[in-house]
Design a protein around this motif. Structure first.
Motif: not given
Length: 330
Positions: A217-218, A221-222, A227-228, A231-233
């Motif tokens: 997940e980290r 999102k990065t 994705f950075d 807002d990503t779920t």
């Protein structure tokens, strides 16, 4: 005389190109090329063989293919594959990492010019069809603002990027416009919107057994350029849930330009171009196929080097003659 098409890569996009070639009577699929074991790849076109990618380096293949459509993954494959094969063939690709297009173009342009070939990069719907509409509307309404919204739909490039993370077995990534931002743009108020204010991203991930879910997940999102800035779920689901709920590949979006005309900017205008796609790869494959026709024609006229959709006259895309186009579409 048919345009002889080769397809390199046979994932969802390669299948989309194959289906599109079959619908164009002026085209012939002469081979599918894969970096996997060719014996494990089954295509639908009767009488066409599947080869290993190494076969593309033979003189026989170089003489037998007019345009090679490259269907590799944009993030890691195309920066290496397209320049390599542009030194041998007229090529088309769908490179879609917008920030890296200038660097990719420069490498492809050098290779294609040295070989006297045409290489059209970043063909699809964005970049591609959306790019053209951004350009046209900017030319028509120079005093204005442009906005692009994607989705709701599955991004093949972003899904592929997540699948390359260690411990990920499968992924579907949905891009979703923020409704309030879309409404504000359509109102003609010319809002200033950040990347984060325009879209959210939602990932459905099947992890390998024992994988570190927090790390995955980290990393999602990065991920830079993907994705950075959003807002990503992230949802972790089972393979069964993926097959049941996320087997289709829809997408779409909007290009909107608002602007004004008149000596006092007294008249307001909104240009909007939209797409709603049941199948992202099939539509993208259809765009690639049309530009393959253009590449063949342009090279036959003596042109060479790297090109984008901005450099291709619309008539080169059509199987119809100039006379037919003027009579039926102008």
């Amino acid at each position: 005389m048919s345009i002889r098409i080769g397809i390199l890569g046979y994932g969802n996009l390669g299948r989309g190109v194959e289906a599109a070639v079959a619908k164009n009577p002026d085209m012939e699929l002469v081979g599918v090329f894969t970096r996997r074991d060719p014996s494990g790849v089954t295509i639908k076109t009767p009488g066409v063989s599947v080869y290993g990618a190494d076969a593309l380096e033979t003189d026989e293949m170089k003489a037998g293919i007019d345009v090679l459509v490259i269907c590799g993954g944009s993030a890691t494959d195309l920066p290496h594959m397209t320049p390599k094969y542009a030194a041998m063939y007229n090529v088309i690709d769908s490179f879609d990492t917008h920030a890296n297009i200038p660097v990719h173009f420069a490498a492809v342009d050098e290779a294609a010019k040295s070989a006297g070939k045409i290489a059209i990069i970043s063909c699809g719907w964005d970049p591609g069809m959306f790019s053209l509409n951004r350009l046209y509307s900017d030319c028509i309404l120079p005093d204005g603002a442009a906005y692009t919204f994607w989705g709701r739909g599955v991004s093949q490039g972003h899904s592929d990027a997540v699948r390359r993370i260690e411990g990920v077995a499968d992924c579907r990534q949905y891009t979703i416009p923020v409704p309030e931002a879309l409404d504000a743009v359509r109102s003609g108020s010319n809002p200033e919107l950040t990347t984060r204010q325009k879209h959210t991203r939602e990932c459905f991930v099947v992890a390998e057994e024992g994988a570190d879910l927090e790390r995955i997940e980290r990393e999602i999102k990065t991920m830079h350029n993907y994705f950075d800035e959003y807002d990503t779920t992230v949802h972790f689901i089972t393979a069964e849930e993926m097959k049941r709920d996320h087997s289709e590949l829809p997408h779409g979006g909007f290009v909107i330009r608002t602007g004004s005309t008149g000596w006092e900017n007294e008249h307001k205008h909104v240009i909007e171009y939209s797409l709603k796609l049941d199948s992202n790869p099939e539509f993208t494959g259809s765009v690639l196929t049309a530009f393959a026709r253009a590449a063949c024609r342009m090279n036959a006229e003596g042109m060479c080097g790297g090109k984008t959709v901005f450099d291709v006259a619309p008539a080169y895309l059509s199987a119809k003659s100039g006379e037919e186009l003027r009579h039926t579409m102008l």
